[in-house]
Scaffold this motif. Structure first.
Motif, PDB file in Angstrom:
ATOM      1  N   LYS A  25       3.531   8.258   1.398  1.00  0.00           N
ATOM      2  CA  LYS A  25       2.933   9.550   1.034  1.00  0.00           C
ATOM      3  C   LYS A  25       2.723   9.550  -0.471  1.00  0.00           C
ATOM      4  O   LYS A  25       3.680   9.474  -1.240  1.00  0.00           O
ATOM      5  CB  LYS A  25       3.842  10.699   1.467  1.00  0.00           C
ATOM      6  CG  LYS A  25       4.131  10.741   2.960  1.00  0.00           C
ATOM      7  CD  LYS A  25       5.026  11.926   3.308  1.00  0.00           C
ATOM      8  CE  LYS A  25       5.412  11.911   4.781  1.00  0.00           C
ATOM      9  NZ  LYS A  25       6.413  10.861   5.077  1.00  0.00           N
ATOM     10  N   VAL A  69      -1.248  14.860   4.111  1.00  0.00           N
ATOM     11  CA  VAL A  69      -0.039  14.917   4.929  1.00  0.00           C
ATOM     12  C   VAL A  69      -0.053  16.171   5.794  1.00  0.00           C
ATOM     13  O   VAL A  69       0.296  16.138   6.973  1.00  0.00           O
ATOM     14  CB  VAL A  69       1.212  14.870   4.029  1.00  0.00           C
ATOM     15  CG1 VAL A  69       2.476  15.068   4.835  1.00  0.00           C
ATOM     16  CG2 VAL A  69       1.267  13.539   3.291  1.00  0.00           C
ATOM     17  N   LYS A 107      -1.004  15.726  -1.079  1.00  0.00           N
ATOM     18  CA  LYS A 107      -0.337  14.444  -0.869  1.00  0.00           C
ATOM     19  C   LYS A 107      -0.981  13.796   0.350  1.00  0.00           C
ATOM     20  O   LYS A 107      -1.256  14.468   1.353  1.00  0.00           O
ATOM     21  CB  LYS A 107       1.160  14.637  -0.659  1.00  0.00           C
ATOM     22  CG  LYS A 107       1.948  13.364  -0.577  1.00  0.00           C
ATOM     23  CD  LYS A 107       3.459  13.634  -0.482  1.00  0.00           C
ATOM     24  CE  LYS A 107       4.119  13.576  -1.822  1.00  0.00           C
ATOM     25  NZ  LYS A 107       5.608  13.558  -1.719  1.00  0.00           N
ATOM     26  N   ALA A 135      -1.368  10.587   3.334  1.00  0.00           N
ATOM     27  CA  ALA A 135      -0.694   9.577   4.147  1.00  0.00           C
ATOM     28  C   ALA A 135      -1.455   8.267   4.025  1.00  0.00           C
ATOM     29  O   ALA A 135      -2.623   8.179   4.406  1.00  0.00           O
ATOM     30  CB  ALA A 135      -0.639  10.030   5.595  1.00  0.00           C
TER      31      ALA A 135
END
Length: 318
Positions: free
Chosen positions: A186, A205, A211, A213
């Motif tokens: 992440k 995410v 953020k 993935a």
């Protein structure tokens, strides 16, 4: 998105050193091999309606409850999670919840609590395999743990775990090993920019965060690896360059205790004595270093070089 309550048949995944049978799709996790899937699962995950779990939490008047081997906790506007006997996890998503966020807490806070209940120490950070051994990079949120790990991945090293690092005691000698979690990191937008990765290629995410993935499929270690060292990553306004120092016994213990994942849950679970014992054993068995970096600028490459130098020299200069 999939309605968790109406989720379908169970799929067997392999993560955190466990076979996980889940009726909730967990696309982040590797699917277990057919041979392994035939074995009994270590953990079962089911979806449920939240009404019954709401009632239990309301009776105790808290967002956390632990009684008779059942640990319940509420993430507001997201879900209620229930861990029973370290074996069964029930997930009750709340109305309007972002189901990706429900999974983030399932694979984060919930999995961290489950590991502690099962006697596995979850450290908060990223773990990499370097020269055949595991090294954990710990630190407060925003210290740059995942960015450092991503930099090491770009240099050819393999990721073992990101965010939750499961440390298990193996064999009669009590050897410490890091169990692989799942092949994903992440990373914040700023880290992607510095690493030359386009955010448009990755999914956030969950919808409330920037953020992302980032899959790490080709550079992911799938086997348990002996833990050889711990690096605490610290940002400091007084530092003008990267520096590293080897820590004394008391400092080593302090860092392991402080950077246990979701350590505020430990007293709620009645695990304070266990936590001190396993943290002391960890601090006694591995080298622990503090890695200082300036608050300004992108220093991940310098940090990675200093870590590799320290490991290859065996810490002799520290």
């Amino acid at each position: 998105m999939v309605d968790l309550v109406s989720a379908g048949e169970h799929t067997i995944y392999q993560a955190f050193g466990m076979r996980i049978s889940s009726s909730i799709p967990l696309p982040e996790l590797p699917v277990s091999s057919p041979k392994s899937a035939e074995k009994n699962p270590d953990v079962i995950i089911e979806a449920a309606d939240p009404d019954r779990l709401w009632e239990e939490l309301q009776l105790v008047g808290s967002n956390f409850a632990y009684k008779d081997g059942r640990f319940l906790f509420l993430i507001p506007e997201t879900a209620i999670y229930c861990i029973e006997d370290g074996y069964r996890i029930t997930v009750a998503s709340l109305e309007g919840a972002d189901l990706e966020k429900v999974r983030v807490y399932l694979l984060g806070t919930c999995m961290g609590a489950l590991l502690m209940i099962r006697g596995v120490l979850p450290l908060h950070g990223s773990a990499m395999m370097i020269n055949g051994k595991a090294y954990a990079f710990l630190g407060d949120s925003g210290a740059g743990k995942s960015t450092l790990a991503a930099t090491l991945v770009s240099k050819g090293y393999e990721l073992i775990s990101d965010d939750v690092i499961p440390v298990s005691i193996s064999g009669e000698g009590g050897r410490l090993v890091v169990m692989p979690s799942y092949p994903q990191q992440k990373l914040w937008q700023e880290s992607l920019d510095h690493l030359g990765l386009a955010a448009g290629h990755f999914q956030s995410v969950y919808r409330e965060t920037t953020k992302y993935a980032v899959p790490v499929l080709s550079k992911f270690c799938t086997e348990p690896v002996p833990l050889a060292g711990v690096f605490e990553l610290v940002k400091s306004e007084s530092e003008s360059a990267v520096s590293i120092r080897r820590l004394s016994n008391l400092d080593r213990l302090r860092i392991v205790l402080m950077h246990t994942y979701r350590n505020m849950l430990i007293p709620r679970l009645g695990l304070a004595q266990w936590h001190f014992k396993v943290s002391s054993s960890t601090a006694d068995q591995v080298n622990v270093y503090q890695l200082m970096r300036p608050t300004a600028g992108f220093t991940a490459n310098e940090l990675a070089s200093e870590i590799i130098r320290t490991i290859e020299e065996g810490g002799k200069s520290l």
